[in-house]
Design an enzyme around this catalytic site. Structure first.
Site, PDB file in Angstrom:
ATOM      1  N   GLN A 128       5.572  -3.503   4.313  1.00 47.58           N
ATOM      2  CA  GLN A 128       6.486  -3.181   3.590  1.00 47.58           C
ATOM      3  C   GLN A 128       6.227  -4.425   2.892  1.00 47.58           C
ATOM      4  O   GLN A 128       6.111  -4.105   1.859  1.00 47.58           O
ATOM      5  CB  GLN A 128       8.197  -2.656   3.912  1.00 47.58           C
ATOM      6  CG  GLN A 128       8.421  -1.339   4.003  1.00 47.58           C
ATOM      7  CD  GLN A 128       8.393  -0.392   3.431  1.00 47.58           C
ATOM      8  OE1 GLN A 128       8.369  -0.463   2.330  1.00 47.58           O
ATOM      9  NE2 GLN A 128       8.182   1.001   3.756  1.00 47.58           N
ATOM     10  N   HIS A 168      16.717  -1.836   3.284  1.00 56.05           N
ATOM     11  CA  HIS A 168      17.556  -0.931   3.911  1.00 56.05           C
ATOM     12  C   HIS A 168      18.536  -1.839   4.348  1.00 56.05           C
ATOM     13  O   HIS A 168      18.393  -2.806   4.457  1.00 56.05           O
ATOM     14  CB  HIS A 168      16.569  -1.166   5.848  1.00 56.05           C
ATOM     15  CG  HIS A 168      17.248  -0.349   6.620  1.00 56.05           C
ATOM     16  ND1 HIS A 168      18.156   0.716   6.408  1.00 56.05           N
ATOM     17  CD2 HIS A 168      17.860  -0.949   8.052  1.00 56.05           C
ATOM     18  CE1 HIS A 168      18.903   0.956   8.112  1.00 56.05           C
ATOM     19  NE2 HIS A 168      18.172   0.048   8.353  1.00 56.05           N
ATOM     20  N   SER A 184       2.027  31.971  15.103  1.00 58.81           N
ATOM     21  CA  SER A 184       2.301  33.816  15.419  1.00 58.81           C
ATOM     22  C   SER A 184       4.142  34.120  15.559  1.00 58.81           C
ATOM     23  O   SER A 184       4.599  33.437  16.003  1.00 58.81           O
ATOM     24  CB  SER A 184       2.201  33.692  16.830  1.00 58.81           C
ATOM     25  OG  SER A 184       2.259  33.385  17.816  1.00 58.81           O
TER      26      SER A 184
END
Length: 336
Positions: free
Chosen positions: A28, A108, A252
């Protein structure tokens, strides 16, 4: 609904002419520093003596100083060293060197929310948290775009904390994509919960359990690896692009039906456990345990890291990834 801010809501002139000290030059750190520099900001890098990152930062054209000197010079101090190292770095080099009216920033909220760092009253305390790894924050910025981010205000000493934080968010590119307003409490607790319940804890536990179930039942480990780990990227990419609906649309009918049936069973089993995970985060139990583990030298953490690397799943995976050069495989064993 969340409050979002964009470039039009952020005025770079609020912090123009001010000095930004980015403490740390890792993932960062390098992204914040270079993006802000490219946005015309005056950026210095604060590193500890002997840091291996010094040469890289200087090669990138940035001035490197000690953490103490960078803090003294700065109007804005963004701390981007690892969470576990932040309190010591703050106590030793930052606290006594902060200017009155400076803005102390985080990406943070852990150390502010759990009171491992206690800033003085005369400074703004804010957070700008890009929601992407540092290399993506930098890469996307250089392409003319930005990564979404979060902004939070823990202490508004100057009366301009939000304006300053949004200006910083614009300088690193986040307001190009949009910045969501939050609090240190919300960001910290949701971030920890997401890591533990889904992104790092939940997903890896499902992978291990499903792989071991198939192997125990007599299926080849290589087949189990492909079904339980390798193909996960296909599903995550679909989720990333279009959420649950696009994933269900893309698989599917058999996979969709089976996913509904078994997914409902799993959800019923784990919701109570997830509530317990969240409670332990909210109460501070997790944070206290992690802080104590670090103080003891990480014995349990290191033992678990070694155990994880020794799994059959990891051994088989390393061999199979070597068969697929297009993956740019990363086979790593961290030091315990």
């Amino acid at each position: 609904m969340a409050t979002l801010y964009y470039d039009k809501d952020a005025d770079l002139s609020v912090i123009e002419g001010q000095t930004i000290a980015v403490i740390g030059y890792g993932s960062q750190g390098h992204a914040h520093a270079l993006n802000a520099h490219d946005s015309g900001m005056n950026v210095v890098i604060g590193l500890h003596e002997g840091s291996k990152s010094k040469a890289k930062a200087e090669a990138d054209g940035l001035q490197v100083m000690s953490v103490a000197d960078a803090t003294k010079a700065a109007d804005i101090v963004m701390i981007l060293v690892p969470d576990t190292k932040q309190p010591a770095v703050y106590d030793e080099s930052i606290h006594d060197n902060l200017k009155d009216g400076a803005m102390l920033m985080f990406a943070h909220g852990f150390n502010i929310h759990f009171e491992q760092i206690k800033p003085p009253e005369g400074v703004d305390v804010t957070m700008v948290a890009p929601k992407a790894p540092g290399h993506r924050v930098r890469e996307v910025f250089t392409e003319g775009a930005g990564t979404p981010g979060l902004v939070a205000i823990a202490q508004d000493s100057t009366g301009k904390a939000k304006e300053r934080a949004l200006a910083y968010a614009r300088a690193i590119g986040c307001t190009r994509a949009g910045v969501i307003e939050t609090t240190f409490k919300e960001e910290t607790e949701t971030d920890l919960f997401g890591e533990q319940a889904v992104l790092c804890g939940g997903v890896t536990a499902l992978i291990r359990a499903s792989f071991e179930t198939l192997v125990k039942a007599g299926y080849q480990p290589e087949i189990a690896y492909f079904e339980c780990l390798h193909e996960l990227k296909l599903i995550v990419d679909l989720l990333y692009q279009g959420g649950l609906s696009y994933m269900w649309y893309s698989v599917s009918n058999t996979a969709e039906y089976g996913g509904y049936v078994v997914g409902d069973q799993f959800e019923g089993l784990v919701k109570e456990e997830m509530a317990g995970v969240l409670q332990r985060i909210q109460s501070g139990e997790f944070a206290n345990n992690w802080i104590e583990e670090n103080k003891k030298g990480l014995p349990e953490f290191k033992a678990r890291r070694t155990k994880e690397h020794d799994l059959l799943l990891e051994q088989v995976g390393a061999e199979l990834r070597d068969m697929m050069p297009f993956l740019n495989a990363k086979n790593i064993k961290q030091e315990s």
